[in-house]
Design a protein around this motif. Structure first.
Motif, mmCIF file in Angstrom:
data_model
loop_
_atom_site.group_PDB
_atom_site.id
_atom_site.type_symbol
_atom_site.label_atom_id
_atom_site.label_comp_id
_atom_site.label_asym_id
_atom_site.label_seq_id
_atom_site.Cartn_x
_atom_site.Cartn_y
_atom_site.Cartn_z
ATOM 1 N N THR A 475 7.612 -6.003 -18.869
ATOM 2 C CA THR A 475 8.354 -5.998 -17.500
ATOM 3 C C THR A 475 8.629 -4.487 -17.390
ATOM 4 O OG1 THR A 475 10.857 -6.007 -18.999
ATOM 5 C CG2 THR A 475 9.697 -8.190 -18.009
ATOM 6 N N ALA A 476 8.433 -4.324 -15.937
ATOM 7 C CA ALA A 476 8.625 -2.844 -15.745
ATOM 8 C C ALA A 476 9.320 -2.849 -14.035
ATOM 9 C CB ALA A 476 7.514 -1.932 -15.794
ATOM 10 N N GLU A 477 10.429 -2.589 -13.878
ATOM 11 C CA GLU A 477 10.968 -2.641 -12.324
ATOM 12 C C GLU A 477 10.909 -1.240 -11.957
ATOM 13 O OE1 GLU A 477 14.709 -4.741 -12.037
ATOM 14 O OE2 GLU A 477 13.738 -6.498 -12.977
ATOM 15 N N ALA A 478 11.655 -0.430 -12.389
ATOM 16 C CA ALA A 478 11.589 0.986 -11.904
ATOM 17 C C ALA A 478 10.167 1.505 -12.158
ATOM 18 C CB ALA A 478 12.694 1.765 -12.480
ATOM 19 N N SER A 479 9.293 1.309 -13.454
ATOM 20 C CA SER A 479 8.261 1.839 -13.716
ATOM 21 C C SER A 479 7.221 1.433 -12.956
ATOM 22 C CB SER A 479 8.188 1.734 -15.099
ATOM 23 O OG SER A 479 8.842 2.486 -15.863
ATOM 24 N N ALA A 480 7.309 0.310 -12.060
ATOM 25 C CA ALA A 480 6.301 -0.273 -11.296
ATOM 26 C C ALA A 480 5.910 0.661 -10.219
ATOM 27 C CB ALA A 480 6.780 -1.613 -10.507
ATOM 28 N N GLN A 481 6.774 1.727 -9.877
ATOM 29 C CA GLN A 481 6.156 2.773 -9.105
ATOM 30 C C GLN A 481 4.923 3.444 -9.235
ATOM 31 O OE1 GLN A 481 8.431 6.330 -8.731
ATOM 32 N NE2 GLN A 481 9.575 5.657 -10.792
ATOM 33 N N LEU A 482 4.307 3.262 -10.816
ATOM 34 C CA LEU A 482 3.256 3.716 -11.283
ATOM 35 C C LEU A 482 2.070 2.983 -10.784
ATOM 36 C CD1 LEU A 482 4.347 4.481 -15.207
ATOM 37 C CD2 LEU A 482 4.205 5.991 -13.262
ATOM 38 N N PHE A 483 2.340 1.757 -10.410
ATOM 39 C CA PHE A 483 1.140 1.125 -9.722
ATOM 40 C C PHE A 483 1.096 1.349 -8.049
ATOM 41 C CE2 PHE A 483 2.571 -1.858 -12.809
ATOM 42 C CZ PHE A 483 2.119 -1.011 -14.067
ATOM 43 N N ASP A 484 2.068 1.942 -7.610
ATOM 44 C CA ASP A 484 2.305 2.132 -5.962
ATOM 45 C C ASP A 484 1.638 3.280 -5.498
ATOM 46 O OD1 ASP A 484 3.167 2.034 -3.478
ATOM 47 O OD2 ASP A 484 5.349 2.151 -3.942
ATOM 48 N N LEU A 485 0.706 3.295 -4.517
ATOM 49 C CA LEU A 485 -0.236 4.163 -3.979
ATOM 50 C C LEU A 485 0.472 4.796 -2.523
ATOM 51 C CD1 LEU A 485 -3.544 3.272 -4.783
ATOM 52 C CD2 LEU A 485 -1.992 4.650 -6.151
ATOM 53 N N SER A 486 2.084 4.459 -2.254
ATOM 54 C CA SER A 486 2.466 4.717 -1.225
ATOM 55 C C SER A 486 3.361 5.855 -1.441
ATOM 56 C CB SER A 486 3.194 3.519 -0.287
ATOM 57 O OG SER A 486 4.266 3.360 -1.328
ATOM 58 N N ARG A 487 4.097 6.457 -0.391
ATOM 59 C CA ARG A 487 5.126 7.660 -0.644
ATOM 60 C C ARG A 487 4.407 8.915 -1.140
ATOM 61 N NH1 ARG A 487 8.915 6.447 -3.992
ATOM 62 N NH2 ARG A 487 7.885 4.653 -4.824
ATOM 63 N N PRO A 488 3.402 9.490 -0.483
ATOM 64 C CA PRO A 488 2.891 9.328 0.944
ATOM 65 C C PRO A 488 1.807 8.316 0.873
ATOM 66 C CG PRO A 488 1.924 11.287 -0.311
ATOM 67 C CD PRO A 488 3.137 10.615 -1.189
ATOM 68 N N ASP A 489 1.395 7.782 2.012
ATOM 69 C CA ASP A 489 0.224 6.671 2.039
ATOM 70 C C ASP A 489 -0.850 7.685 2.187
ATOM 71 O OD1 ASP A 489 1.861 4.335 2.411
ATOM 72 O OD2 ASP A 489 2.084 4.857 4.534
ATOM 73 N N LEU A 490 -2.039 7.188 1.518
ATOM 74 C CA LEU A 490 -3.226 7.919 1.702
ATOM 75 C C LEU A 490 -3.923 7.829 3.065
ATOM 76 C CD1 LEU A 490 -4.425 6.698 -1.799
ATOM 77 C CD2 LEU A 490 -3.907 8.943 -1.268
ATOM 78 N N ASP A 491 -4.207 8.947 3.573
ATOM 79 C CA ASP A 491 -4.788 8.961 4.790
ATOM 80 C C ASP A 491 -6.355 9.124 4.643
ATOM 81 O OD1 ASP A 491 -5.766 9.188 7.438
ATOM 82 O OD2 ASP A 491 -4.244 10.677 7.831
ATOM 83 N N PHE A 492 -7.085 7.917 4.473
ATOM 84 C CA PHE A 492 -8.550 8.172 4.167
ATOM 85 C C PHE A 492 -9.413 8.660 5.427
ATOM 86 C CE2 PHE A 492 -7.326 5.261 0.805
ATOM 87 C CZ PHE A 492 -8.037 5.682 -0.468
#
Length: 537
Positions: A475-492
């Protein structure tokens, strides 16, 4: 000593051995190799801005041609940067010849800043590693490197100008070249090495598998490697319809022929428990160019061997061993004389409507896929469940998969495939997170004006890691940010335009269809960012 330089002899030997492309990211130690490319224009040099792009491109090239490309890498750190995609090439049995420059022999003991153990690094992915010791031997070393990369043929032949390779298996070979051997005179080009024939399948062994298939006991044939060529699939289809044996193909195969006019094959599932369900009724599992299934990872309280314990495993043709296509042909002649294969009809899916989702974007690709396309698939979770069925009855095409699960393969392999097959459209289906590993491949797409349409599946997440977190019981709530690719969003779009590739963004199925059609109708590279719901998959 008079004569040609060592580097010139090396490149001359590679050219004569039918190695005609070099994906390069050179440094000081490789400058004489670069100069030799000027003198020998038969070798095409392709600059890659990252070594992982060079090695992934060599993998894509080798999968489509059956012949090795060369890579030119700078010392140990350069090789290390390319190891991930060499791992994929190794698991795909792709022929690749790495040329890695090293410090001059009298400079190595000084332990300068870039000194490292190149031999140890190369050994992690290479079946053959040699460190050249004399200028005079460089040509012969290069010929041996090519021979080592070409490990599986349908018959003996000398690999050289105009040769045609009929096998599809190979391996990674690495030649380490001290700089002083490259710049010194006395180099001697060598003749290409004659490659021995791979062993033909045993007639008695094929008969034993034929008896098994005729026994009436439920059988499954698991196909991989050359067995997934059109010829191999046609033979397998004959066997299936004569004996009732089920066919399964490897998921994320190195190269698989698919689409209309090609037999349909169910892909092996990715999850171990799903594989167990697929094989639950099989008393016999026959491997043809495939390995016994294992799970990609270990999980708490789950078996790593998904084949049911009462299923017996048999080998018709080994992975990278005896010719899988010939074995299937022989087996079909025994059990299915006069039986024709059953081929997929041309029946692409209808174009979907509405917002793009993880479930409908693949139908756009399947509906519009051009004839004889090469599809490089690194869509991962976004396409895992839907891509294969959505394209099963599209026009005929080849699909290149993520063989070693080392991400960052898609964009580079598309580079190599487009250079290998300049008359065929290349479609790269690329997850957003793994795209960032080797995004600089887009620059090579633009520089070489390659006909590649890249679709970036942007769900702003390493979605597969969210699923894995649950599967391992963590379980990882705060650490789930390690899977989040926003903040900043990628501008392909900005990233692609900055490297010379025109780009657009699609949020609906209609927008993706319009942009995909336009990209296919225009020459050169294009990128489409397909925006999926956040953390989809």
């Amino acid at each position: 000593m008079q004569g040609t330089s060592g580097a010139h002899a090396l490149v001359r030997t590679l050219v004569d051995s039918d190695v005609r492309v070099c994906f390069a990211n050179p440094g000081t130690s490789e400058m004489h190799f670069v100069a030799a490319l000027d003198a020998l224009p038969q070798m095409r040099g392709v600059l890659c801005l990252f070594e992982g792009v060079a090695t992934g491109a060599a993998d894509g090239y080798g999968r489509m041609t059956g012949r090795p490309a060369a890579t030119l890498l700078h010392l140990g750190p350069g090789l290390a940067n390319g190891l991930a995609n060499l791992h994929n090439a190794r698991r795909a049995n792709t022929p690749v010849v790495n040329v890695v420059g090293d410090h001059a022999i009298d400079h190595k003991p000084l332990d300068s800043l870039l000194e490292s153990d190149i031999d140890a690094l190369a050994g992690t992915v290479s079946t053959w590693v040699r460190r050249s010791t004399t200028t005079e031997a460089l040509g012969a070393d290069a010929a041996d490197a090519v021979a080592a990369a070409l490990t599986c043929f349908d018959g003996a032949e000398e690999v050289g100008q105009g040769s045609s390779r009929t096998g599809t298996s190979g391996s990674v070979s690495t030649l380490i070249v001290p700089a002083n051997l490259s710049w010194s005179a006395g180099g001697r080009p060598a003749r290409p090495v004659k490659i021995p024939a791979s062993p033909a399948p045993s007639e008695e062994h094929v008969r034993s598998i034929a008896r098994l298939l005729r026994s009436g006991e439920p059988c499954v044939l698991l196909l991989d490697g050359a067995a997934l060529s059109e010829r191999g699939l046609r033979a397998a289809s004959r066997i299936e319809h004569a004996t009732g044996a089920r066919l399964l193909s490897r998921n994320w195969a190195a190269r698989q022929r698919r689409g209309a006019g090609v037999p349909l094959v169910e892909p092996l599932a990715y999850r171990g428990e799903q594989i167990t369900v697929q094989l639950r009724d099989a008393q016999h599992l026959v491997l043809c160019g495939a390995r016994t299934p294992v799970t990609s990872f270990a999980y708490p309280d789950r078996s790593s061997l998904p084949t049911p314990p009462d299923t017996r495993v048999h080998v018709l043709a080994e992975d990278g061993g005896a010719d899988a296509v010939l074995a299937l042909d022989m087996l079909a002649d025994h059990v299915a004389p006069g039986i024709e294969p059953v081929l997929a009809p041309l029946s692409p899916p209808p174009l979907p409507r509405g917002e793009l989702t993880v479930d409908n974007w693949t139908a756009v690709i399947g509906a519009l896929l051009p004839h004889d396309a090469i599809v490089c698939d690194e869509s991962i979770t976004a396409g895992m469940a839907t891509l294969q069925p959505a394209t099963a009855c599209s026009p005929p095409h080849d699909m290149l998969g993520l063989t070693g699960l080392s991400i960052g393969q898609g964009l580079p392999s598309a580079t190599g495939a487009a250079i290998a097959c300049p008359d065929r459209p290349v479609i790269c289906l690329q997850a957003d997170g793994s795209a960032m590993y080797t995004l600089s491949a887009l620059w090579s797409h633009a520089r070489e004006n390659l006909d590649i349409t890249t679709v970036i599946l942007n769900n702003s997440s390493y979605a597969i890691l969210r699923a894995e977190l649950e599967r391992v019981g963590a379980t990882a709530e705060a650490s789930a940010q390690l899977f989040d690719l926003s903040r900043p969003d990628l501008d392909f779009l900005s990233l692609a335009n900055g490297m010379g590739v025109p780009a657009g963004r699609a949020r609906t199925a209609g927008e993706l269809a319009r942009q995909f059609r336009r990209a296919l109708s225009e020459p050169g590279p294009h990128l489409i960012e397909a925006v999926l719901p956040p953390r989809a998959g």
